[in-house]
Write a protein that holds these residues in place. Structure first.
Motif, PDB file in Angstrom:
ATOM      1  N   LEU A 236      41.778   6.819  21.150  1.00  0.00           N
ATOM      2  CA  LEU A 236      41.897   5.460  20.615  1.00  0.00           C
ATOM      3  C   LEU A 236      43.095   4.734  21.217  1.00  0.00           C
ATOM      4  N   LEU A 237      44.225   5.414  21.322  1.00  0.00           N
ATOM      5  CA  LEU A 237      45.428   4.806  21.909  1.00  0.00           C
ATOM      6  C   LEU A 237      45.186   4.420  23.358  1.00  0.00           C
ATOM      7  N   ASN A 238      44.483   5.271  24.079  1.00  0.00           N
ATOM      8  CA  ASN A 238      44.183   4.979  25.472  1.00  0.00           C
ATOM      9  C   ASN A 238      43.230   3.789  25.597  1.00  0.00           C
ATOM     10  N   GLU A 239      42.200   3.755  24.765  1.00  0.00           N
ATOM     11  CA  GLU A 239      41.188   2.699  24.863  1.00  0.00           C
ATOM     12  C   GLU A 239      41.702   1.349  24.371  1.00  0.00           C
ATOM     13  N   THR A 240      42.506   1.356  23.303  1.00  0.00           N
ATOM     14  CA  THR A 240      42.926   0.082  22.704  1.00  0.00           C
ATOM     15  C   THR A 240      44.243  -0.441  23.259  1.00  0.00           C
ATOM     16  N   GLU A 241      45.127   0.469  23.702  1.00  0.00           N
ATOM     17  CA  GLU A 241      46.448   0.036  24.152  1.00  0.00           C
ATOM     18  C   GLU A 241      46.719   0.377  25.615  1.00  0.00           C
ATOM     19  N   GLY A 242      45.767   1.076  26.253  1.00  0.00           N
ATOM     20  CA  GLY A 242      45.966   1.436  27.650  1.00  0.00           C
ATOM     21  C   GLY A 242      47.044   2.476  27.876  1.00  0.00           C
ATOM     22  N   LEU A 243      47.361   3.263  26.826  1.00  0.00           N
ATOM     23  CA  LEU A 243      48.405   4.271  26.953  1.00  0.00           C
ATOM     24  C   LEU A 243      48.024   5.308  28.010  1.00  0.00           C
ATOM     25  N   THR A 244      48.961   5.621  28.901  1.00  0.00           N
ATOM     26  CA  THR A 244      48.764   6.650  29.916  1.00  0.00           C
ATOM     27  C   THR A 244      49.199   7.990  29.337  1.00  0.00           C
ATOM     28  N   VAL A 245      48.350   8.995  29.491  1.00  0.00           N
ATOM     29  CA  VAL A 245      48.601  10.293  28.857  1.00  0.00           C
ATOM     30  C   VAL A 245      48.446  11.412  29.886  1.00  0.00           C
ATOM     31  N   PHE A 246      49.420  12.320  29.903  1.00  0.00           N
ATOM     32  CA  PHE A 246      49.308  13.560  30.666  1.00  0.00           C
ATOM     33  C   PHE A 246      49.284  14.694  29.657  1.00  0.00           C
ATOM     34  N   LEU A 247      48.171  15.414  29.637  1.00  0.00           N
ATOM     35  CA  LEU A 247      47.877  16.385  28.596  1.00  0.00           C
ATOM     36  C   LEU A 247      47.801  17.783  29.181  1.00  0.00           C
ATOM     37  N   VAL A 248      48.663  18.673  28.717  1.00  0.00           N
ATOM     38  CA  VAL A 248      48.587  20.088  29.067  1.00  0.00           C
ATOM     39  C   VAL A 248      47.899  20.789  27.907  1.00  0.00           C
ATOM     40  N   GLU A 249      46.835  21.528  28.205  1.00  0.00           N
ATOM     41  CA  GLU A 249      45.998  22.026  27.105  1.00  0.00           C
ATOM     42  C   GLU A 249      45.256  23.293  27.506  1.00  0.00           C
ATOM     43  N   GLN A 250      45.276  24.284  26.594  1.00  0.00           N
ATOM     44  CA  GLN A 250      44.497  25.502  26.817  1.00  0.00           C
ATOM     45  C   GLN A 250      43.044  25.329  26.391  1.00  0.00           C
ATOM     46  N   ASN A 251      42.808  24.401  25.465  1.00  0.00           N
ATOM     47  CA  ASN A 251      41.441  24.140  25.012  1.00  0.00           C
ATOM     48  C   ASN A 251      40.757  23.268  26.066  1.00  0.00           C
ATOM     49  N   ALA A 252      40.245  23.937  27.096  1.00  0.00           N
ATOM     50  CA  ALA A 252      39.741  23.230  28.280  1.00  0.00           C
ATOM     51  C   ALA A 252      38.579  22.302  27.948  1.00  0.00           C
ATOM     52  N   TYR A 253      37.715  22.712  27.050  1.00  0.00           N
ATOM     53  CA  TYR A 253      36.537  21.891  26.738  1.00  0.00           C
ATOM     54  C   TYR A 253      36.960  20.549  26.154  1.00  0.00           C
ATOM     55  N   HIS A 254      37.787  20.576  25.115  1.00  0.00           N
ATOM     56  CA  HIS A 254      38.232  19.324  24.492  1.00  0.00           C
ATOM     57  C   HIS A 254      39.023  18.467  25.481  1.00  0.00           C
ATOM     58  N   ALA A 255      39.888  19.121  26.251  1.00  0.00           N
ATOM     59  CA  ALA A 255      40.750  18.384  27.175  1.00  0.00           C
ATOM     60  C   ALA A 255      39.938  17.679  28.258  1.00  0.00           C
ATOM     61  N   LEU A 256      38.958  18.386  28.841  1.00  0.00           N
ATOM     62  CA  LEU A 256      38.166  17.800  29.925  1.00  0.00           C
ATOM     63  C   LEU A 256      37.183  16.750  29.408  1.00  0.00           C
ATOM     64  N   LYS A 257      36.728  16.903  28.162  1.00  0.00           N
ATOM     65  CA  LYS A 257      35.868  15.875  27.559  1.00  0.00           C
ATOM     66  C   LYS A 257      36.656  14.585  27.346  1.00  0.00           C
ATOM     67  N   LEU A 258      37.923  14.720  27.031  1.00  0.00           N
ATOM     68  CA  LEU A 258      38.781  13.565  26.737  1.00  0.00           C
ATOM     69  C   LEU A 258      39.275  12.887  28.011  1.00  0.00           C
ATOM     70  N   ALA A 259      39.563  13.680  29.044  1.00  0.00           N
ATOM     71  CA  ALA A 259      40.307  13.180  30.208  1.00  0.00           C
ATOM     72  C   ALA A 259      39.425  12.436  31.198  1.00  0.00           C
ATOM     73  N   HIS A 260      40.021  11.436  31.857  1.00  0.00           N
ATOM     74  CA  HIS A 260      39.380  10.800  33.001  1.00  0.00           C
ATOM     75  C   HIS A 260      39.380  11.750  34.196  1.00  0.00           C
ATOM     76  N   ARG A 261      40.511  12.426  34.390  1.00  0.00           N
ATOM     77  CA  ARG A 261      40.624  13.379  35.503  1.00  0.00           C
ATOM     78  C   ARG A 261      41.353  14.627  35.029  1.00  0.00           C
ATOM     79  N   GLY A 262      41.173  15.704  35.795  1.00  0.00           N
ATOM     80  CA  GLY A 262      41.845  16.938  35.432  1.00  0.00           C
ATOM     81  C   GLY A 262      42.278  17.740  36.639  1.00  0.00           C
ATOM     82  N   TYR A 263      43.217  18.642  36.401  1.00  0.00           N
ATOM     83  CA  TYR A 263      43.690  19.600  37.395  1.00  0.00           C
ATOM     84  C   TYR A 263      43.624  20.999  36.777  1.00  0.00           C
ATOM     85  N   VAL A 264      43.361  21.984  37.615  1.00  0.00           N
ATOM     86  CA  VAL A 264      43.383  23.388  37.191  1.00  0.00           C
ATOM     87  C   VAL A 264      44.557  24.065  37.886  1.00  0.00           C
TER      88      VAL A 264
END
Length: 245
Positions: free
Chosen positions: A187-215
């Motif tokens: 919501l923060l990203n869509e409504t306010e354009g907040l830029t987010v860098f997310l480090v996450e072990q829950n790969a499924y949730h993280a990749l569903k949320l992210a525009h791009r990802g790195y392994v």
């Protein structure tokens, strides 16, 4: 977010090598994050994900390579100066102020911003995380794990960051709370354009949320692509999604 990413990334990590004593933790890492993106970094425990997050914040500093934010080289800046550039971090393990109330924790988050928008920002946080409003006078250390994570994120957001760094926000939390937190980030990203860098072990949730990802594997970036592309890759699925670790 426009389909064509701007030429200059908001955050550009180039050839970064980070050491703990003589042990090399990051072995020449390149990462780009453009304004308005959610970018995730996934990998196993000990891959170097949190080290990259901490290196961006200047503790530890990269021994080789550069970290640039909004065109400025921040590689050698102390952490407090990096934070003043409107980078905020919600670190792994939450690290709220346990003896302070929810309200006082949020005041601490607003200190860098100067407090001029405190009342309005406080209301925004309570709309996003209603549980925090219910616990406003409660000490941070007495909150549940999920409430502490909400507080850690809200505290970071009180500084009105241009870039939000989130380190393992889902760690140890119930699925319902995880969904709440990821919905708030979206919501923060869509409504306010907040830029987010997310480090996450829950790969499924993280990749569903992210525009791009790195392994990341053993301090090296081994794959990158859109969130959807990485979700579809067999090697990502076998290592991080199909019961792998």
């Amino acid at each position: 977010m426009s389909a064509t990413a701007p030429a200059t990334p908001l955050l550009a990590v180039r050839g970064v090598k980070t050491y703990y004593g003589n042990i090399i933790a990051l072995k020449g890492v390149d990462v780009d994050i453009h304004e308005g993106e959610i970018v995730t970094l996934i990998g196993a425990n000990g891959a170097g994900k949190s080290t990259l997050m901490m290196t961006i914040c200047g503790a530890p500093q990269a021994r080789d390579g550069t970290v640039r934010f909004a065109g400025r080289d921040i590689t050698r800046l102390p952490t407090h100066e990096i934070m003043r550039l409107r980078i905020a971090q919600s670190p792994e393990g939450r690290r709220i102020f346990p003896r302070m109330s929810v309200y006082e924790n949020l005041q601490m988050g607003a200190a860098l911003e100067g407090g001029s928008h405190f009342a309005a920002d406080l209301e925004r946080m309570f709309e996003m995380f209603p549980r925090l409003k219910e616990r406003i006078h409660q000490r941070g250390g007495t909150l549940s794990g999920g409430e502490q994570q909400m507080l850690a994120i809200a505290r970071a957001l009180m500084s009105r960051p241009r870039l939000l760094l989130l380190d393992e926000p889902s760690l140890g939390l119930a699925p319902l709370v995880v969904r709440q937190i990821f919905d708030a980030i979206r919501l923060l990203n869509e409504t306010e354009g907040l830029t987010v860098f997310l480090v996450e072990q829950n790969a499924y949730h993280a990749l569903k949320l992210a525009h791009r990802g790195y392994v990341m594997v053993n301090g090296v970036i081994t794959m990158s692509g859109t969130g959807a592309d990485l979700l579809a890759r067999p090697e990502v699925r076998s290592a991080y999604l199909d019961g792998g670790h």
